[in-house]
Enzyme design. Structure first.
Site, short mmCIF file in Angstrom:
data_model
loop_
_atom_site.label_atom_id
_atom_site.label_comp_id
_atom_site.label_asym_id
_atom_site.label_seq_id
_atom_site.Cartn_x
_atom_site.Cartn_y
_atom_site.Cartn_z
N GLY A 72 -4.35 8.27 21.19
CA GLY A 72 -3.56 9.50 21.03
C GLY A 72 -2.06 9.32 21.12
O GLY A 72 -1.33 10.30 21.34
N SER A 73 -1.55 8.10 20.90
CA SER A 73 -0.10 7.94 21.03
C SER A 73 0.66 8.68 19.93
O SER A 73 1.78 9.16 20.15
CB SER A 73 0.29 6.45 21.05
OG SER A 73 0.09 5.86 19.80
N ASN A 74 0.07 8.80 18.75
CA ASN A 74 0.74 9.58 17.69
C ASN A 74 0.73 11.07 18.02
O ASN A 74 1.70 11.77 17.74
CB ASN A 74 0.09 9.32 16.33
CG ASN A 74 0.62 8.04 15.70
OD1 ASN A 74 1.77 7.99 15.27
ND2 ASN A 74 -0.22 7.01 15.67
N ASN A 93 -2.55 12.13 6.74
CA ASN A 93 -3.04 11.05 7.59
C ASN A 93 -1.92 10.05 7.83
O ASN A 93 -1.06 9.86 6.98
CB ASN A 93 -4.19 10.34 6.84
CG ASN A 93 -4.76 9.15 7.60
OD1 ASN A 93 -5.05 9.25 8.80
ND2 ASN A 93 -4.91 8.02 6.92
N HIS A 137 -1.35 6.04 8.39
CA HIS A 137 -2.04 4.77 8.21
C HIS A 137 -1.08 3.63 8.58
O HIS A 137 0.07 3.64 8.15
CB HIS A 137 -2.51 4.63 6.75
CG HIS A 137 -3.21 3.34 6.50
ND1 HIS A 137 -4.48 3.09 7.01
CD2 HIS A 137 -2.83 2.21 5.86
CE1 HIS A 137 -4.83 1.86 6.66
NE2 HIS A 137 -3.86 1.31 5.98
N ASP A 161 -7.44 6.15 2.18
CA ASP A 161 -5.98 5.97 2.30
C ASP A 161 -5.30 5.94 0.92
O ASP A 161 -4.37 5.18 0.70
CB ASP A 161 -5.66 4.68 3.08
CG ASP A 161 -6.28 4.69 4.46
OD1 ASP A 161 -6.20 5.73 5.12
OD2 ASP A 161 -6.86 3.67 4.87
N GLU A 175 5.42 4.32 13.39
CA GLU A 175 4.50 5.46 13.22
C GLU A 175 5.02 6.67 14.00
O GLU A 175 5.00 7.81 13.52
CB GLU A 175 3.10 5.12 13.72
CG GLU A 175 2.38 4.07 12.92
CD GLU A 175 0.95 3.84 13.40
OE1 GLU A 175 0.29 4.81 13.82
OE2 GLU A 175 0.50 2.69 13.38
C1 GRF Z 1 -2.65 4.26 14.59
O1 GRF Z 1 -2.30 2.93 14.35
C2 GRF Z 1 -2.84 5.03 13.31
O2 GRF Z 1 -1.97 4.62 12.30
C3 GRF Z 1 -4.26 4.65 12.93
O3 GRF Z 1 -4.96 4.66 14.16
C4 GRF Z 1 -4.05 4.37 15.22
C5 GRF Z 1 -4.13 5.50 16.19
O4 GRF Z 1 -3.36 5.30 17.35
N1 GRF Z 1 -4.77 5.56 11.93
P1 GRF Z 1 -3.11 6.47 18.38
O5 GRF Z 1 -4.47 7.03 18.76
O6 GRF Z 1 -2.25 7.51 17.71
O7 GRF Z 1 -2.42 5.83 19.54
#
Ligand code: GRF
Length: 223
Positions: free
Chosen positions: A11-13, A108, A110, A146, A175
């Site tokens: 969940g870092s994003n 999404n 990627h 993708d 990201e």
């Molecule tokens: C990220 O590298 C994203 O690009 C890919 O899965 C990973 C998820 O990381 N689709 P996080 O859960 O957001 O840390």
């Protein structure tokens, strides 16, 4: 714009998005619900810590029935009036049943410079290939793997000593910058889709912005 974020793991994003919101960088983006297919996902507690509802829809409950899983996802989103779905580390490919309910409304992130290296576990493939530049892409989801129209990409160098983990970490830092930017543009209604081509209305890049290129290894001559 009312948003749902789908996550399967760390969940870092999601955290980067919620921190951008908390810092006032995403005006107009209303985070309604986080959905995960994995009850152990770190994204669950990140959502709760930021006051966003988190819902688990376990894929295993639907066995081989992808349609049923996707119908359930649509049902879960219904009460929230969701207008944009952000896949941020969601480890499931979504098909026509879900995408039909949100046409051109699913994006999404990627961890590669598409169309190179689609699919899973791209970091090892990039290291093995010997790429000099790696990076990340935010794109619309079109039912392929993708393969949808690209909104934004960010590049980072792949260093000689990198293993997949080091490269993944460097890509992750980009990201966390491009996903909030893409969501900001989407929430402002500035993302215009024309076939495969995406443009961002009102973007005024300077000449310097345009000429700035990323070269790796760095140039020693002709700088
Ligand atoms: C990220 O590298 C994203 O690009 C890919 O899965 C990973 C998820 O990381 N689709 P996080 O859960 O957001 O840390």
């Amino acid at each position: 714009m009312k948003l749902a974020v789908f996550c399967s793991g760390r969940g870092s994003n999601l955290k980067a998005l919620l921190m951008a919101r908390d810092n006032g960088l995403l005006p107009g983006a209303e985070f309604q619900v986080v959905v995960t297919d994995n009850k152990g996902a770190g994204a669950m507690s990140i959502a709760r810590d930021h006051g966003v509802m988190a819902v688990v829809v376990p894929r295993s409950a639907f066995h081989e029935n992808r349609d049923g899983f996707e119908r359930r996802l649509v049902e879960v989103l219904e009460p929230y009036g969701v207008e944009l779905v952000v896949l941020a580390g969601f480890q499931r490919v979504l098909g026509a049943t879900f995408l039909g309910a949100f046409p051109n409304r699913v994006v999404n992130i990627h961890p590669a410079l598409l169309p190179a290296f689609p699919g899973h576990m791209v970091w090892k493939a990039e290291v093995d290939y010997g790429v000099r530049l790696a990076g990340a892409t935010v794109h619309f989801v079109d039912g392929g793997v993708d393969s949808g129209p690209i909104i934004i990409q960010g590049a980072v160098p792949a260093l000689s000593g990198d293993g997949p983990d080091e490269l993944a970490q460097r890509i992750l830092s980009v990201e966390h910058r491009i996903l909030p930017q893409a969501v900001a543009w989407l929430a402002q209604g500035r993302v215009v889709l024309d076939g495969r081509k995406v443009s961002i209305s009102g973007l005024r890049p300077s000449e310097e912005d345009v000429l700035q290129s990323i070269v790796w290894p760095p140039l020693e001559i002709g700088k």
